[in-house]
Enzyme design. Structure first.
Site, PDB file in Angstrom:
ATOM      1  CD  GLN A   1      -2.844  -0.733   2.464  1.00 57.69           C
ATOM      2  OE1 GLN A   1      -2.840  -0.091   3.197  1.00 57.69           O
ATOM      3  NE2 GLN A   1      -3.825  -1.898   2.406  1.00 57.69           N
TER       4      GLN A   1
ATOM      5  CD  GLU B   1       4.949   4.364   4.527  1.00 59.78           C
ATOM      6  OE1 GLU B   1       6.210   3.551   4.535  1.00 59.78           O
ATOM      7  OE2 GLU B   1       4.062   4.172   3.882  1.00 59.78           O
TER       8      GLU B   1
ATOM      9  CG  ASP C   1       6.198 -22.551  -0.328  1.00 60.82           C
ATOM     10  OD1 ASP C   1       5.784 -22.657   0.823  1.00 60.82           O
ATOM     11  OD2 ASP C   1       5.434 -22.599  -1.226  1.00 60.82           O
TER      12      ASP C   1
ATOM     13  CG  HIS D   1       1.842  -2.705   9.334  1.00 60.06           C
ATOM     14  ND1 HIS D   1       1.060  -1.915   9.728  1.00 60.06           N
ATOM     15  CD2 HIS D   1       2.524  -2.247   8.414  1.00 60.06           C
ATOM     16  CE1 HIS D   1       1.350  -0.982   9.126  1.00 60.06           C
ATOM     17  NE2 HIS D   1       1.814  -1.206   8.289  1.00 60.06           N
TER      18      HIS D   1
ATOM     19  NE  ARG E   1       5.971  -0.698   9.080  1.00 58.47           N
ATOM     20  CZ  ARG E   1       5.866  -0.990   7.837  1.00 58.47           C
ATOM     21  NH1 ARG E   1       6.336  -2.257   7.516  1.00 58.47           N
ATOM     22  NH2 ARG E   1       5.675  -0.197   6.935  1.00 58.47           N
TER      23      ARG E   1
ATOM     24  CG  HIS F   1       3.708  -6.098   7.314  1.00 59.96           C
ATOM     25  ND1 HIS F   1       2.721  -6.091   6.420  1.00 59.96           N
ATOM     26  CD2 HIS F   1       4.967  -5.085   6.830  1.00 59.96           C
ATOM     27  CE1 HIS F   1       2.933  -5.133   5.668  1.00 59.96           C
ATOM     28  NE2 HIS F   1       4.105  -4.777   5.943  1.00 59.96           N
TER      29      HIS F   1
ATOM     30  CD  GLU G   1       8.099 -10.621   3.113  1.00 62.44           C
ATOM     31  OE1 GLU G   1       7.545  -9.891   1.911  1.00 62.44           O
ATOM     32  OE2 GLU G   1       7.874 -10.790   4.117  1.00 62.44           O
TER      33      GLU G   1
HETATM   34  P1  FAD Z   1       6.363 -11.507  -3.402  1.00 64.08           P
HETATM   35  O1  FAD Z   1       5.548 -10.304  -4.086  1.00 64.08           O
HETATM   36  O2  FAD Z   1       5.398 -12.297  -2.028  1.00 64.08           O
HETATM   37  O3  FAD Z   1       6.155 -12.829  -4.388  1.00 64.08           O
HETATM   38  C1  FAD Z   1       6.273 -14.082  -4.195  1.00 64.08           C
HETATM   39  C2  FAD Z   1       5.722 -14.823  -5.292  1.00 64.08           C
HETATM   40  O4  FAD Z   1       6.428 -16.365  -5.072  1.00 64.08           O
HETATM   41  C3  FAD Z   1       4.390 -14.978  -5.340  1.00 64.08           C
HETATM   42  O5  FAD Z   1       4.090 -15.064  -6.858  1.00 64.08           O
HETATM   43  C4  FAD Z   1       4.083 -16.539  -4.920  1.00 64.08           C
HETATM   44  O6  FAD Z   1       2.990 -17.182  -5.385  1.00 64.08           O
HETATM   45  C5  FAD Z   1       5.449 -17.055  -5.366  1.00 64.08           C
HETATM   46  N1  FAD Z   1       5.605 -18.580  -4.495  1.00 64.08           N
HETATM   47  C6  FAD Z   1       5.859 -18.711  -3.392  1.00 64.08           C
HETATM   48  N2  FAD Z   1       6.174 -19.778  -3.117  1.00 64.08           N
HETATM   49  C7  FAD Z   1       6.192 -20.606  -4.105  1.00 64.08           C
HETATM   50  C8  FAD Z   1       6.324 -21.960  -4.592  1.00 64.08           C
HETATM   51  N3  FAD Z   1       6.899 -22.791  -3.750  1.00 64.08           N
HETATM   52  N4  FAD Z   1       6.458 -22.133  -5.922  1.00 64.08           N
HETATM   53  C9  FAD Z   1       6.188 -21.095  -6.966  1.00 64.08           C
HETATM   54  N5  FAD Z   1       5.854 -19.733  -6.636  1.00 64.08           N
HETATM   55  C10 FAD Z   1       5.893 -19.767  -5.168  1.00 64.08           C
HETATM   56  N6  FAD Z   1       6.665  -2.895   1.409  1.00 64.08           N
HETATM   57  C11 FAD Z   1       6.860  -1.707   0.988  1.00 64.08           C
HETATM   58  O7  FAD Z   1       8.222  -1.537   0.677  1.00 64.08           O
HETATM   59  N7  FAD Z   1       6.251  -0.801   0.644  1.00 64.08           N
HETATM   60  C12 FAD Z   1       4.735  -0.940   1.083  1.00 64.08           C
HETATM   61  O8  FAD Z   1       3.891  -0.283   0.740  1.00 64.08           O
HETATM   62  C13 FAD Z   1       4.363  -2.371   1.627  1.00 64.08           C
HETATM   63  N8  FAD Z   1       3.015  -2.684   1.756  1.00 64.08           N
HETATM   64  C14 FAD Z   1       2.943  -3.943   1.998  1.00 64.08           C
HETATM   65  C15 FAD Z   1       1.481  -4.249   2.334  1.00 64.08           C
HETATM   66  C16 FAD Z   1       1.050  -5.703   2.484  1.00 64.08           C
HETATM   67  C17 FAD Z   1      -0.300  -5.722   2.855  1.00 64.08           C
HETATM   68  C18 FAD Z   1       1.992  -6.685   2.497  1.00 64.08           C
HETATM   69  C19 FAD Z   1       1.616  -8.047   2.618  1.00 64.08           C
HETATM   70  C20 FAD Z   1       3.395  -6.182   2.192  1.00 64.08           C
HETATM   71  C21 FAD Z   1       3.664  -5.002   2.019  1.00 64.08           C
HETATM   72  N9  FAD Z   1       5.169  -4.532   1.900  1.00 64.08           N
HETATM   73  C22 FAD Z   1       5.334  -3.447   1.608  1.00 64.08           C
HETATM   74  C23 FAD Z   1       6.021  -5.770   1.709  1.00 64.08           C
HETATM   75  C24 FAD Z   1       6.196  -5.915   0.373  1.00 64.08           C
HETATM   76  O9  FAD Z   1       5.074  -6.032  -0.535  1.00 64.08           O
HETATM   77  C25 FAD Z   1       6.920  -7.229   0.086  1.00 64.08           C
HETATM   78  O10 FAD Z   1       8.055  -7.589   0.993  1.00 64.08           O
HETATM   79  C26 FAD Z   1       7.462  -7.563  -1.551  1.00 64.08           C
HETATM   80  O11 FAD Z   1       6.485  -7.089  -2.368  1.00 64.08           O
HETATM   81  C27 FAD Z   1       8.057  -8.626  -1.801  1.00 64.08           C
HETATM   82  O12 FAD Z   1       8.126  -9.177  -2.868  1.00 64.08           O
HETATM   83  P2  FAD Z   1       8.649 -10.623  -3.399  1.00 64.08           P
HETATM   84  O13 FAD Z   1       8.911 -10.570  -4.949  1.00 64.08           O
HETATM   85  O14 FAD Z   1       9.919 -11.006  -2.823  1.00 64.08           O
HETATM   86  O15 FAD Z   1       7.672 -11.469  -2.784  1.00 64.08           O
HETATM   87  C1  SIN Z   2       2.143   0.179   4.632  1.00 68.67           C
HETATM   88  O1  SIN Z   2       1.863   0.716   3.707  1.00 68.67           O
HETATM   89  O2  SIN Z   2       2.317   0.489   5.973  1.00 68.67           O
HETATM   90  C2  SIN Z   2       3.161  -0.879   4.402  1.00 68.67           C
HETATM   91  C3  SIN Z   2       4.594  -0.392   4.123  1.00 68.67           C
HETATM   92  C4  SIN Z   2       5.577  -1.271   4.356  1.00 68.67           C
HETATM   93  O3  SIN Z   2       5.534  -2.601   4.703  1.00 68.67           O
HETATM   94  O4  SIN Z   2       6.829  -0.942   4.368  1.00 68.67           O
END
Ligand code: FAD
Ligand code: SIN
Length: 546
Positions: free
Chosen positions: A47, A115, A220, A241, A287, A348, A372
């Site tokens: 968000q 923030e 995973d 969070h 946080r 979170h 992440e």
């Molecule tokens: P993800 O975006 O989670 O993608 C992981 C992918 O892996 C997904 O496609 C999933 O289906 C796939 N996957 C998982 N396991 C397997 C498997 N075994 N086999 C195949 N596919 C698999 N961060 C910020 O910096 N700013 C924000 O404003 C913010 N707001 C947030 C709000 C919310 C509600 C949440 C939940 C998180 C927020 N975060 C924010 C954190 C941030 O969104 C995440 O840390 C970041 O998007 C992670 O990106 P990623 O590509 O590492 O993983």
């Molecule tokens: C939020 O919008 O509060 C999430 C931001 C973050 O996870 O960094």
């Protein structure tokens, strides 16, 4: 069983996986394996925004200092510096792809938000649906790339290393050759053989009963990497969070920190603002402090939630600035232009993860990790708000740059990789019992490994989760694969690893607070907690050929 050979295998289609894919596709064939539809990811729900230095009154050094100070001594300056300095270029790249971030009234500059923990306004955002905008544009660009194939509803079960090829291997380097992947539409396990494998599987919030994370976040990648002998660090640092909607049907819907950044105030049930009692920065403290303050306030009053008062933002501004939050709350009959929002903390973000260098490389040869799931050293004991999307963008770009330079020299995976043998037995009645384990793990973690911990609670959690973990492992070896089983096995593993890391840290720092050691201990504990299975144990732990 089919076998697919590609140059780059990417597990996950969030910001990290897609960013890497778009760059790698210029140098070879790319398969993106993702367990649900392509946009389903933590990224899609982000968000607040992406933190980066664009403001006239801002500087790289200020962003670096804010990140280091929030990390409570455990963030690695080199990693933080890279993330901060390379951030603006990566964000502009998203704009070039077509991402539409909210602009200032002049229409020229980003409308930078505020923030917690930030000393300047530096949050680039698309109103309150930033992640959806990033995911939309990256998925669209990836779908149009002829070198990229996206495999939806495919879940990776385990990485392929020489321990499957030569189970007797007890020493030497471990190499990754791809992954066994379950296609849930066809109900088949296939081999995806690749020169390079990227874990971009995201977070692990689902290990807790209350979480902002969608169902896909079952850790995973961490569990697969652990079973492959990679090194994990600092899993005790699960970020809670402070503000998620308190409503029985809201599933911990996030109320963005940007709402507090815009002026909202936290009040207890009696209407008193309380944050200044805990930190002079009040609502905009990092946080760990805000979540801890809410937890303390709830314990003191016996109330079930605290409240966010959005009146300082102005009733007319709320639906404009926070359309998603406004709409979602209305679905629960809550008009946030007039009423307070009841909020509670929820799990979170995983600050620890799979250890990588500054090019995303893990200790397993040809296995990379970004986003992440990875531990680059940026976040230390607590992540600064909106640094996660930034970290994922910057380090997936760096990993792609590094690896594409040498892809020509990486040998193809072995011709013979043992096929998956799913000649297991299946007893549906037993499965019902086992499926309850998911809920049990999540409850145990919430009750015993939450915001406040103690040695007693951790050992109680360890005993119980160990038992569930063993049961699930035994069951896994007897049953044919389903997505639920793969996730349950990983949740049990990750829960246990989080508890183990938490037990190793005999101090309170950042997100890890224990009543037995309530102070930070800079003399003995200014280091990471490390988990790595010894090579001699690996064939036992990771065998997936039944
Ligand atoms: P993800 O975006 O989670 O993608 C992981 C992918 O892996 C997904 O496609 C999933 O289906 C796939 N996957 C998982 N396991 C397997 C498997 N075994 N086999 C195949 N596919 C698999 N961060 C910020 O910096 N700013 C924000 O404003 C913010 N707001 C947030 C709000 C919310 C509600 C949440 C939940 C998180 C927020 N975060 C924010 C954190 C941030 O969104 C995440 O840390 C970041 O998007 C992670 O990106 P990623 O590509 O590492 O993983
Ligand atoms: C939020 O919008 O509060 C999430 C931001 C973050 O996870 O960094």
């Amino acid at each position: 069983m089919a076998r697919r050979d590609i140059d780059f295998l990417i597990l996950g289609s969030g910001v990290a996986g897609l960013t890497f894919a778009l760059k790698a596709a210029q140098f070879g064939t790319v398969a993106i394996v993702t367990k649900k539809v392509d946009i389903e990811s933590n990224t899609n729900y982000a968000q607040g925004g992406i933190a980066s230095v664009f403001g006239k009154d801002d500087s790289f050094e200020l962003h670096i200092q804010d990140t280091l100070s929030t990390g409570r001594g455990l963030s690695k300056r080199e990693a933080v510096e890279i993330m901060v300095r390379e951030g603006p270029e990566r964000i502009m790249e998203l704009v070039d792809f077509g991402a539409q971030f909210t602009l200032h009234e002049d229409g020229k500059y980003f409308d930078l938000g505020m923030e917690g923990g930030h000393s300047r306004k530096r949050i680039v955002h698309a109103r309150d649906y930033t992640g959806n905008e990033i995911e939309r544009i990256l998925v669209k660009t990836a779908r149009n790339n002829p070198n990229i194939t996206i495999y939806e509803n495919h879940i990776a079960i385990d990485l392929i290393t020489e321990h499957q090829l030569k189970p007797e291997t007890k020493s030497g380097n471990i190499n990754c050759y791809g992954a066994y992947v379950y296609d849930s539409n066809a109900d088949k396990v296939n081999i995806f053989a690749a020169k390079i494998t990227l874990l971009a599987t995201g977070g692990t919030g689902q290990v807790y009963l209350h979480t902002t994370n969608p169902n896909i976040a079952t850790g995973d990648g961490l569990a697969m990497a652990y079973r492959a002998g990679a090194m994990l660090a600092n899993l005790e640092f699960m970020q809670f969070h402070p503000t998620t909607l308190y409503h029985p049907e809201a599933e911990s819907f996030l109320i963005s920190e940007a709402v507090r950044g815009a002026g909202a105030i936290l009040r207890n049930k009696s209407g008193e603002p309380f944050m200044k009692k805990y930190d002079e920065r009040g609502e905009l403290a990092p946080r760990d402090i805000v979540a801890h303050a809410i937890d303390a306030e709830l314990k003191k009053t016996g109330d079930e939630c605290v409240y966010l008062d959005l009146s300082p933002i102005g009733a007319s501004e709320i639906p404009v600035k926070f359309p998603q939050i406004y709409k979602k709350c209305l679905e629960f009959k809550l008009d946030i232009t007039k009423e307070l929002i009841p909020v509670v903390p929820a799990a979170h973000y995983m600050c620890g993860g799979l250890v990588t260098d500054l090019q995303g490389k893990t200790l397993v040869e040809n296995l990379f990790a970004c986003g992440e799931v990875a531990y680059t050293g940026v976040h230390g004991a607590n992540r600064l708000a909106s640094n996660s999307l930034l970290e994922a963008l910057v380090f997936s770009h760096r990993a792609a740059l590094h690896v594409t330079k040498k892809i020509e020299k990486i040998p193809s995976p072995p011709i013979i990789i043992p096929p998956w043998d799913d000649s297991g037995t299946f007893n549906a009645e037993e499965w019902v019992l086992i499926s309850h384990d998911r809920l049990e793990i999540r409850r145990l973690m919430w009750d015993y490994v939450g915001i406040v911990r103690s040695d007693f609670r951790l050992s109680r959690a360890e005993r119980r989760i160990k038992m569930i973990h063993q049961e699930v492992e035994n069951f896994y070896r007897k049953r044919s694969i389903t997505e639920e089983l793969v996730e349950l096995r990983n949740l049990a593993t990750v829960a246990l690893l989080i508890v183990r890391c938490a037990m190793m840290r005999k101090e309170s720092r950042g997100l890890h607070y224990t009543t037995d050691y309530p102070e930070p201990d800079d003399i003995r504990h200014l280091h990471d907690t490390i988990i790595q299975e010894s090579i001699s144990n690996l064939p036992g732990v990771m065998t997936n050929i039944k």
